[in-house]
Design a protein around this motif. Structure first.
Motif, PDB file in Angstrom:
ATOM      1  N   TYR A  64       5.671  11.760   2.950  1.00 55.45           N
ATOM      2  CA  TYR A  64       4.966  10.493   3.186  1.00 55.45           C
ATOM      3  C   TYR A  64       5.940   9.421   3.668  1.00 55.45           C
ATOM      4  O   TYR A  64       5.674   8.716   4.637  1.00 55.45           O
ATOM      5  CB  TYR A  64       4.251  10.037   1.908  1.00 55.45           C
ATOM      6  CG  TYR A  64       3.485   8.752   2.093  1.00 55.45           C
ATOM      7  CD1 TYR A  64       2.169   8.777   2.541  1.00 55.45           C
ATOM      8  CD2 TYR A  64       4.079   7.520   1.847  1.00 55.45           C
ATOM      9  CE1 TYR A  64       1.463   7.603   2.731  1.00 55.45           C
ATOM     10  CE2 TYR A  64       3.385   6.339   2.039  1.00 55.45           C
ATOM     11  CZ  TYR A  64       2.074   6.391   2.479  1.00 55.45           C
ATOM     12  OH  TYR A  64       1.373   5.216   2.680  1.00 55.45           O
ATOM     13  N   HIS A  74       0.733   4.062  -2.950  1.00 55.20           N
ATOM     14  CA  HIS A  74       0.518   5.485  -2.668  1.00 55.20           C
ATOM     15  C   HIS A  74       1.605   6.336  -3.322  1.00 55.20           C
ATOM     16  O   HIS A  74       1.319   7.369  -3.933  1.00 55.20           O
ATOM     17  CB  HIS A  74       0.489   5.730  -1.154  1.00 55.20           C
ATOM     18  CG  HIS A  74       0.337   7.165  -0.803  1.00 55.20           C
ATOM     19  ND1 HIS A  74      -0.895   7.769  -0.659  1.00 55.20           N
ATOM     20  CD2 HIS A  74       1.263   8.144  -0.589  1.00 55.20           C
ATOM     21  CE1 HIS A  74      -0.724   9.049  -0.379  1.00 55.20           C
ATOM     22  NE2 HIS A  74       0.579   9.297  -0.327  1.00 55.20           N
ATOM     23  N   TRP A 128       1.422   6.797  -7.111  1.00 52.63           N
ATOM     24  CA  TRP A 128       0.403   7.750  -7.519  1.00 52.63           C
ATOM     25  C   TRP A 128       0.713   9.185  -7.112  1.00 52.63           C
ATOM     26  O   TRP A 128       0.123  10.124  -7.645  1.00 52.63           O
ATOM     27  CB  TRP A 128      -0.961   7.338  -6.957  1.00 52.63           C
ATOM     28  CG  TRP A 128      -1.545   6.202  -7.719  1.00 52.63           C
ATOM     29  CD1 TRP A 128      -1.549   4.892  -7.367  1.00 52.63           C
ATOM     30  CD2 TRP A 128      -2.185   6.271  -8.993  1.00 52.63           C
ATOM     31  NE1 TRP A 128      -2.151   4.141  -8.341  1.00 52.63           N
ATOM     32  CE2 TRP A 128      -2.565   4.962  -9.355  1.00 52.63           C
ATOM     33  CE3 TRP A 128      -2.488   7.313  -9.869  1.00 52.63           C
ATOM     34  CZ2 TRP A 128      -3.213   4.673 -10.549  1.00 52.63           C
ATOM     35  CZ3 TRP A 128      -3.146   7.022 -11.056  1.00 52.63           C
ATOM     36  CH2 TRP A 128      -3.496   5.715 -11.376  1.00 52.63           C
ATOM     37  N   GLU A 129       1.647   9.357  -6.190  1.00 57.22           N
ATOM     38  CA  GLU A 129       1.993  10.712  -5.721  1.00 57.22           C
ATOM     39  C   GLU A 129       2.862  11.407  -6.763  1.00 57.22           C
ATOM     40  O   GLU A 129       3.952  10.954  -7.084  1.00 57.22           O
ATOM     41  CB  GLU A 129       2.732  10.642  -4.386  1.00 57.22           C
ATOM     42  CG  GLU A 129       3.123  11.986  -3.827  1.00 57.22           C
ATOM     43  CD  GLU A 129       1.939  12.916  -3.637  1.00 57.22           C
ATOM     44  OE1 GLU A 129       1.851  13.924  -4.369  1.00 57.22           O
ATOM     45  OE2 GLU A 129       1.099  12.626  -2.755  1.00 57.22           O
ATOM     46  N   GLU A 184       0.811  -1.225   0.000  1.00 53.43           N
ATOM     47  CA  GLU A 184       0.000   0.000   0.000  1.00 53.43           C
ATOM     48  C   GLU A 184       0.843   1.274   0.000  1.00 53.43           C
ATOM     49  O   GLU A 184       0.457   2.279  -0.592  1.00 53.43           O
ATOM     50  CB  GLU A 184      -0.970   0.008   1.183  1.00 53.43           C
ATOM     51  CG  GLU A 184      -0.286   0.105   2.528  1.00 53.43           C
ATOM     52  CD  GLU A 184      -1.255   0.054   3.689  1.00 53.43           C
ATOM     53  OE1 GLU A 184      -1.378   1.093   4.363  1.00 53.43           O
ATOM     54  OE2 GLU A 184      -1.858  -1.004   3.907  1.00 53.43           O
ATOM     55  N   HIS A 185       2.002   1.230   0.642  1.00 54.28           N
ATOM     56  CA  HIS A 185       2.873   2.408   0.657  1.00 54.28           C
ATOM     57  C   HIS A 185       3.450   2.675  -0.733  1.00 54.28           C
ATOM     58  O   HIS A 185       3.485   3.820  -1.192  1.00 54.28           O
ATOM     59  CB  HIS A 185       4.018   2.244   1.658  1.00 54.28           C
ATOM     60  CG  HIS A 185       3.567   2.146   3.077  1.00 54.28           C
ATOM     61  ND1 HIS A 185       2.854   3.134   3.710  1.00 54.28           N
ATOM     62  CD2 HIS A 185       3.716   1.148   3.978  1.00 54.28           C
ATOM     63  CE1 HIS A 185       2.593   2.775   4.947  1.00 54.28           C
ATOM     64  NE2 HIS A 185       3.098   1.563   5.138  1.00 54.28           N
TER      65      HIS A 185
END
Length: 141
Positions: A53, A40, A43-44, A36-37
């Motif tokens: 993050y 994320h 997509w950042e 999940e990291h």
């Protein structure tokens, strides 16, 4: 996340490029697209948000100091060999130390980043280099 923290910290000091970070992130994501990291971070689009993050999502209980240290020293070794100005290198290393997670700042080899440049104020570049090289080789067998 240890390796990505290394990249985030080195980005802060302009030791690596955003392209290097993105390349490594893409490789890590291809190896583990369920993380999940990583999802994320893929997509950042804002690199500043990505660095924040990474720094705020470190799990202290699962953090591998040795893995982090090996990755950091490997990247710093390459930079050290290609950096012609020891004073510039030393300034970046002190700022890097300031940005490390507090739990690492007082541990070796990371604590070395705080004081290795002291000898430069006396003109002793050789001693400074000796200290940095010992630090950079800390994880080598």
């Amino acid at each position: 996340m240890e390796e990505l923290l290394v990249y985030a910290l080195l980005l802060d000091e302009n030791i690596i490029t955003e392209e290097e970070y993105n390349q490594r992130l893409n490789e890590r994501f291809l190896d583990n697209s369920e993380d999940e990291h990583l999802l994320h971070l893929i997509w950042e689009t804002d690199i500043t948000n990505a660095r924040i993050y990474i720094k705020t999502h470190i799990d202290d209980n699962a953090f591998d100091n040795k893995r982090f240290g090996r990755n950091l020293m490997n990247k710093l070794s390459v930079y050290y060999q290609n950096c012609p100005d020891i004073k510039r290198f030393a300034n970046q290393m002190y700022r890097l130390w300031q940005n490390l997670p507090e739990v690492l700042q007082d541990k070796e080899p990371f604590f070395t980043l705080c004081y290795a440049d002291d000898f430069l104020s006396w003109g002793d570049e050789a001693q400074t280099r000796n200290i940095y090289e010992k630090m950079l080789n800390y994880y080598k067998d």
